[in-house]
Write a protein that holds these residues in place. Structure first.
Motif, mmCIF file in Angstrom:
data_model
loop_
_atom_site.group_PDB
_atom_site.id
_atom_site.type_symbol
_atom_site.label_atom_id
_atom_site.label_comp_id
_atom_site.label_asym_id
_atom_site.label_seq_id
_atom_site.Cartn_x
_atom_site.Cartn_y
_atom_site.Cartn_z
ATOM 1 N N UNK A 1 0.864 10.142 -4.789
ATOM 2 C CA UNK A 1 0.781 11.336 -3.946
ATOM 3 C C UNK A 1 1.353 12.594 -4.598
ATOM 4 N N UNK A 2 2.488 12.541 -5.331
ATOM 5 C CA UNK A 2 3.023 13.785 -5.913
ATOM 6 C C UNK A 2 2.028 14.527 -6.794
ATOM 7 N N UNK A 3 1.224 13.816 -7.584
ATOM 8 C CA UNK A 3 0.241 14.473 -8.442
ATOM 9 C C UNK A 3 -0.787 15.235 -7.614
ATOM 10 N N UNK A 4 -1.228 14.624 -6.508
ATOM 11 C CA UNK A 4 -2.206 15.283 -5.639
ATOM 12 C C UNK A 4 -1.598 16.491 -4.948
ATOM 13 N N UNK A 5 -0.347 16.370 -4.489
ATOM 14 C CA UNK A 5 0.302 17.490 -3.820
ATOM 15 C C UNK A 5 0.555 18.646 -4.775
ATOM 16 N N UNK A 6 0.884 18.338 -6.024
ATOM 17 C CA UNK A 6 1.068 19.398 -7.017
ATOM 18 C C UNK A 6 -0.247 20.139 -7.257
ATOM 19 N N UNK A 7 -1.330 19.383 -7.403
ATOM 20 C CA UNK A 7 -2.642 19.996 -7.611
ATOM 21 C C UNK A 7 -3.058 20.826 -6.396
ATOM 22 N N UNK A 8 -2.905 20.273 -5.207
ATOM 23 C CA UNK A 8 -3.301 20.986 -3.995
ATOM 24 C C UNK A 8 -2.438 22.234 -3.781
ATOM 25 N N UNK B 1 -7.165 18.894 0.231
ATOM 26 C CA UNK B 1 -6.761 17.521 -0.077
ATOM 27 C C UNK B 1 -7.972 16.640 -0.380
ATOM 28 N N UNK B 2 -9.048 16.816 0.388
ATOM 29 C CA UNK B 2 -10.247 16.035 0.117
ATOM 30 C C UNK B 2 -10.954 16.528 -1.153
ATOM 31 N N UNK B 3 -10.937 17.848 -1.376
ATOM 32 C CA UNK B 3 -11.530 18.389 -2.597
ATOM 33 C C UNK B 3 -10.791 17.939 -3.840
ATOM 34 N N UNK C 1 0.834 -1.204 0.000
ATOM 35 C CA UNK C 1 0.000 0.000 0.000
ATOM 36 C C UNK C 1 0.868 1.254 0.000
ATOM 37 N N UNK C 2 1.958 1.231 0.741
ATOM 38 C CA UNK C 2 2.811 2.415 0.826
ATOM 39 C C UNK C 2 3.356 2.811 -0.543
ATOM 40 N N UNK C 3 3.829 1.837 -1.305
ATOM 41 C CA UNK C 3 4.362 2.135 -2.641
ATOM 42 C C UNK C 3 3.261 2.622 -3.573
ATOM 43 N N UNK C 4 2.050 2.063 -3.438
ATOM 44 C CA UNK C 4 0.922 2.509 -4.252
ATOM 45 C C UNK C 4 0.593 3.975 -3.961
ATOM 46 N N UNK D 1 -7.201 12.850 -13.490
ATOM 47 C CA UNK D 1 -5.818 12.922 -13.017
ATOM 48 C C UNK D 1 -5.520 11.706 -12.126
ATOM 49 N N UNK D 2 -4.412 11.014 -12.370
ATOM 50 C CA UNK D 2 -4.101 9.801 -11.602
ATOM 51 C C UNK D 2 -3.451 10.117 -10.267
ATOM 52 N N UNK D 3 -4.179 10.789 -9.393
ATOM 53 C CA UNK D 3 -3.636 11.179 -8.102
ATOM 54 C C UNK D 3 -4.143 10.308 -6.973
ATOM 55 N N UNK D 4 -3.806 10.715 -5.768
ATOM 56 C CA UNK D 4 -4.191 9.947 -4.589
ATOM 57 C C UNK D 4 -5.693 10.009 -4.355
ATOM 58 N N UNK D 5 -6.326 11.148 -4.667
ATOM 59 C CA UNK D 5 -7.749 11.285 -4.450
ATOM 60 C C UNK D 5 -8.566 10.351 -5.315
ATOM 61 N N UNK D 6 -8.289 10.339 -6.620
ATOM 62 C CA UNK D 6 -9.025 9.440 -7.511
ATOM 63 C C UNK D 6 -8.728 7.980 -7.175
ATOM 64 N N UNK D 7 -7.502 7.688 -6.766
ATOM 65 C CA UNK D 7 -7.139 6.331 -6.362
ATOM 66 C C UNK D 7 -7.930 5.907 -5.131
ATOM 67 N N UNK D 8 -8.153 6.841 -4.204
ATOM 68 C CA UNK D 8 -8.934 6.548 -3.005
ATOM 69 C C UNK D 8 -10.389 6.275 -3.354
#
Length: 310
Positions: free
Chosen positions: A96-103, A244-246, A88-91, A256-263
């Motif tokens: 995460x970088x894509x989400x952090x860039x967007x946020x 982050x939730x938005x 899970x950590x590697x996933x 966008x293949x970020x952490x949010x869409x993955x969640x």
């Protein structure tokens, strides 16, 4: 300052524990069987479903599953994805970088737009730029960011074809999602900075500074704005979690293949380890960012450090 930081870290421990409990319970309350979802399409028999539940440990009581999860966290193990079989950590780290860039881009837009408009409105209430800032404030608060995102896609991507509608093809693909996510927070910043500056300009110390011969620029930068920026920085830290939730909804809309869409995908698939790990990861990020914000406020206003007891 070190004692101040340690106090904040100690406060964060029960917060993160609560986040892990909530994430663990919520995913188990969502209707659906993870084992059945994984075997979907192969017409699984009840025996096959039960065997997979046993292999995944889903047949155990919830307290045992949570206990194993906590033991894994102590050893730095977030578990294994039910879907991909990867850690899970590697996933999470790969997305995460894509989400952090967007946020981060959304927050930058909120600051660049909201703070100057708030300053102009606070220094010159009733001016043209003050009225423009209030229009942005009302529209930003009234219009949901996901509806604004869909509107941007329709106008700028579909009709005008100025920027791509989905994907992560360079800087142009970041413009629409960042503006859609950051617009509402720009409105909040505009209103907060404006109201705080108007209050500060009515205070006695501003009159004293002017009486001593300070120019308006010095009064603004050295006195009024310095005091007004403290609640603004605090508010920015509190809004990090909302951004982050938005970002999850924005990533789904713009593909966008970020952490949010993955969640979101993991919740739909009942991928329990990924959901737990992603929520905990966001919680840790939120706590660390707010720690930085608290440290920054402590540097600007040393009085805040005395409010923390260890």
């Amino acid at each position: 300052m070190m004692r101040f930081a340690m106090g904040r870290l100690l406060i964060a421990i029960p917060v993160l524990l609560g986040v892990s409990i909530v994430a663990f319970l919520i995913i188990h309350l969502i209707p659906g069987n993870p084992a059945q979802a994984m075997l979907f399409g192969s017409n699984p028999t009840p025996t096959q479903i039960h065997d997979l539940e046993v292999r995944l440990g889903l047949d155990q009581p919830l307290y045992q599953q949570y206990g194993k999860y906590l033991v894994g966290l102590v050893h730095g193990d977030l578990g294994t994805s039910f879907v991909t079989g990867r850690g899970v950590f590697s996933e999470i780290v790969s997305r995460a970088p894509s989400t952090f860039v967007l946020s981060g881009s959304a927050m930058l837009i909120a600051i660049v737009v909201g703070v100057p408009l708030g300053i102009v409105g606070g220094v010159r209430p009733g001016s043209f730029w003050d009225r423009a800032g209030r229009v942005i404030s009302v529209s930003g608060v009234a219009i949901p960011y996901f509806w604004l995102a869909l509107l941007f896609v329709l106008i700028f991507a579909v009709r005008l074809r100025l920027v791509p509608a989905v994907g992560t093809q360079g800087f142009s693909s970041l413009i629409l999602p960042a503006v859609a996510l950051g617009w509402g927070y720009a409105a909040i910043l505009t209103r907060l900075v404006r109201s705080r500056l108007i209050e500060e300009y009515q205070d006695e110390y501003i009159k004293t500074a002017r009486a001593k011969g300070c120019g308006e620029t010095r009064v603004l930068l050295n006195h009024a704005l310095r005091n007004a920026v403290i609640p603004t920085i605090t508010m920015l830290g509190l809004q990090i979690g909302n951004i982050l939730t938005g970002a999850a909804a924005i990533e789904v809309i713009f593909g966008r293949p970020g952490l949010g869409s993955f969640l979101v995908q993991s919740i739909a698939a009942k991928n329990i380890p990924v959901v737990q790990g992603a929520v905990l990861f966001i919680g840790v990020a939120y706590v660390l960012i707010n720690l930085v914000v608290d440290m920054l406020v402590g540097v600007i206003d040393p009085r805040t450090r005395k409010q923390v007891t260890v």
